[in-house]
Enzyme design. Structure first.
Site, PDB file in Angstrom:
ATOM      1  N   SER A  16       1.241 -15.315   9.729  1.00 17.82           N
ATOM      2  CA  SER A  16       2.575 -14.982   9.216  1.00 17.82           C
ATOM      3  C   SER A  16       3.621 -15.986   9.677  1.00 17.82           C
ATOM      4  CB  SER A  16       2.977 -13.567   9.648  1.00 17.82           C
ATOM      5  OG  SER A  16       3.000 -13.453  11.056  1.00 17.82           O
ATOM      6  N   TRP A  35      -0.815   3.487  14.510  1.00 14.83           N
ATOM      7  CA  TRP A  35      -1.215   3.102  15.865  1.00 14.83           C
ATOM      8  C   TRP A  35      -2.191   4.086  16.508  1.00 14.83           C
ATOM      9  CZ3 TRP A  35      -0.732  -1.480  17.893  1.00 14.83           C
ATOM     10  CH2 TRP A  35       0.278  -2.345  17.429  1.00 14.83           C
ATOM     11  N   LYS A  82       0.815  -1.210   0.000  1.00 14.60           N
ATOM     12  CA  LYS A  82       0.000   0.000   0.000  1.00 14.60           C
ATOM     13  C   LYS A  82       0.848   1.259   0.000  1.00 14.60           C
ATOM     14  CE  LYS A  82      -3.801   2.327   2.321  1.00 14.60           C
ATOM     15  NZ  LYS A  82      -4.787   2.283   3.401  1.00 14.60           N
ATOM     16  N   LYS A 115      -5.786   3.052  17.524  1.00 17.11           N
ATOM     17  CA  LYS A 115      -5.851   2.101  18.614  1.00 17.11           C
ATOM     18  C   LYS A 115      -5.595   2.794  19.962  1.00 17.11           C
ATOM     19  CE  LYS A 115      -6.560  -2.361  18.896  1.00 17.11           C
ATOM     20  NZ  LYS A 115      -7.814  -2.929  18.342  1.00 17.11           N
ATOM     21  N   ASP A 160       1.762   3.183   6.355  1.00 16.58           N
ATOM     22  CA  ASP A 160       1.849   2.342   7.552  1.00 16.58           C
ATOM     23  C   ASP A 160       0.543   1.647   7.834  1.00 16.58           C
ATOM     24  OD1 ASP A 160       3.117   1.215   9.792  1.00 16.58           O
ATOM     25  OD2 ASP A 160       2.038   2.602  11.067  1.00 16.58           O
ATOM     26  N   CYS A 161       0.611   0.601   8.652  1.00  9.50           N
ATOM     27  CA  CYS A 161      -0.597  -0.098   9.080  1.00  9.50           C
ATOM     28  C   CYS A 161      -0.492  -0.466  10.532  1.00  9.50           C
ATOM     29  CB  CYS A 161      -0.831  -1.368   8.265  1.00  9.50           C
ATOM     30  SG  CYS A 161       0.243  -2.729   8.729  1.00  9.50           S
ATOM     31  N   HIS A 184       8.295  -1.175  16.162  1.00  5.74           N
ATOM     32  CA  HIS A 184       7.010  -0.533  16.438  1.00  5.74           C
ATOM     33  C   HIS A 184       6.915  -0.135  17.908  1.00  5.74           C
ATOM     34  CE1 HIS A 184       4.307  -0.973  12.789  1.00  5.74           C
ATOM     35  NE2 HIS A 184       5.457  -1.488  12.387  1.00  5.74           N
ATOM     36  N   LYS A 244      -9.876  -1.326  -4.025  1.00  7.68           N
ATOM     37  CA  LYS A 244      -9.403  -2.711  -4.056  1.00  7.68           C
ATOM     38  C   LYS A 244      -9.814  -3.410  -5.346  1.00  7.68           C
ATOM     39  CE  LYS A 244     -11.315  -3.323  -0.033  1.00  7.68           C
ATOM     40  NZ  LYS A 244     -11.822  -3.928   1.218  1.00  7.68           N
ATOM     41  N   VAL A 288      -5.790 -10.630   6.375  1.00 11.76           N
ATOM     42  CA  VAL A 288      -4.398 -10.509   5.954  1.00 11.76           C
ATOM     43  C   VAL A 288      -3.469 -10.776   7.123  1.00 11.76           C
ATOM     44  CG1 VAL A 288      -4.813  -8.900   4.063  1.00 11.76           C
ATOM     45  CG2 VAL A 288      -4.540  -8.025   6.390  1.00 11.76           C
TER      46      VAL A 288
END
Length: 254
Positions: free
Chosen positions: A114, A248, A15, A251, A26-27, A200, A87, A100
């Site tokens: 993962s 982040w 992305k 959250k 970022d995610c 992170h 998408k 994902v």
């Protein structure tokens, strides 16, 4: 002399930052964000049928872990940035639920862990080996959960900070006796799992809590410096710390 045949490049779509199509964003791996993908060659079935899909704005820790594995094994791959605000249909057909990362093995079987995906890469490309001995595979495994709990905490007296410090102390002690990496002189899968999480942790807690890893944990500091300066990490880390912070923020503020 035998001829060494390199695998065809793995195609990696990630992305882009909103408004900056040539930059990784970022995610937050804990949030249900839309995914990107990696198309891997000849893993289990065939090059056409095996797909990795990732939620990557700036490469979250779980996604980066897989890219680190590819880098350390010198498996060629190509990065392609895509706009995930629109998408493509082919992705929705392969991953209707949008989970994902996910590895498509065949039409009826997918893997969305993962750790498992990294293990599949290890089994498919065993050299160089990144296998961590079983007795060391769980070292540092509670750090990420402790970090997220402390980051999200609204109560300064709930013990979440001390819980994180305890986990980091345990890692420091292990590195003191067995370092510089968790399995000694050679990097292995457990280090590749921890490296993005520690990055992170460093960025998010520094920004949102003005907190840093205690200075007395000298072996942890040496470890993070070693990891963050590896060529594989430098090539796959988030494009900017600001993107990690932005990832982040929802959250922390929820």
């Amino acid at each position: 002399m035998a001829t060494v045949v390199l695998p065809e490049p793995v195609h990696v779509c990630v992305k882009a930052v909103a408004g900056a199509p040539d930059t990784l964003g970022d995610c937050n791996p804990s949030l249900p964000l839309p995914p990107s993908h990696i198309l891997a060659d000849s893993i289990l079935i065939s090059r056409q049928d095996t797909l990795f899909f990732y939620d990557l704005k700036s490469i979250g820790p779980f996604c980066q872990r897989v890219l680190l594995t590819l880098e350390e094994k010198k498996i060629p791959y190509e990065v392609k940035l895509i706009d995930l605000s629109n998408k493509p249909e082919w992705f929705l057909k392969i991953s209707p639920e949008g989970k994902v990362p996910v590895l498509k093995i065949d039409e009826d079987k997918r893997v969305s862990d993962s750790d498992v995906i990294a293990q599949i890469i290890e089994e498919t490309y065993p050299n160089p080996s990144l296998v961590t001995p079983p007795e060391k595979a769980s070292v540092g495994s509670k750090i990420f959960f402790s970090f997220v709990t402390f980051l999200k905490s609204k109560n300064p007296n709930d013990g979440s900070e001390q819980a994180l410090v305890n986990e980091l102390n345990a890692l420091d002690e292990h590195l003191k006796n067995h370092g510089p990496y968790i399995n000694g002189e050679n990097i292995s899968a457990v280090d590749l799992s921890l490296a993005p999480k520690l990055f992170h942790l460093e960025v998010a807690l520094g920004h949102f809590r003005s907190w840093s890893i205690p200075e007395n944990l000298a072996y942890v500091h040496a470890y993070t410096k070693l990891l963050f300066n590896r060529e594989s990490f430098l090539k796959t880390k988030p494009a900017a710390k600001e993107h990690v912070i932005a990832g982040w923020a929802p959250k922390v503020n929820s």
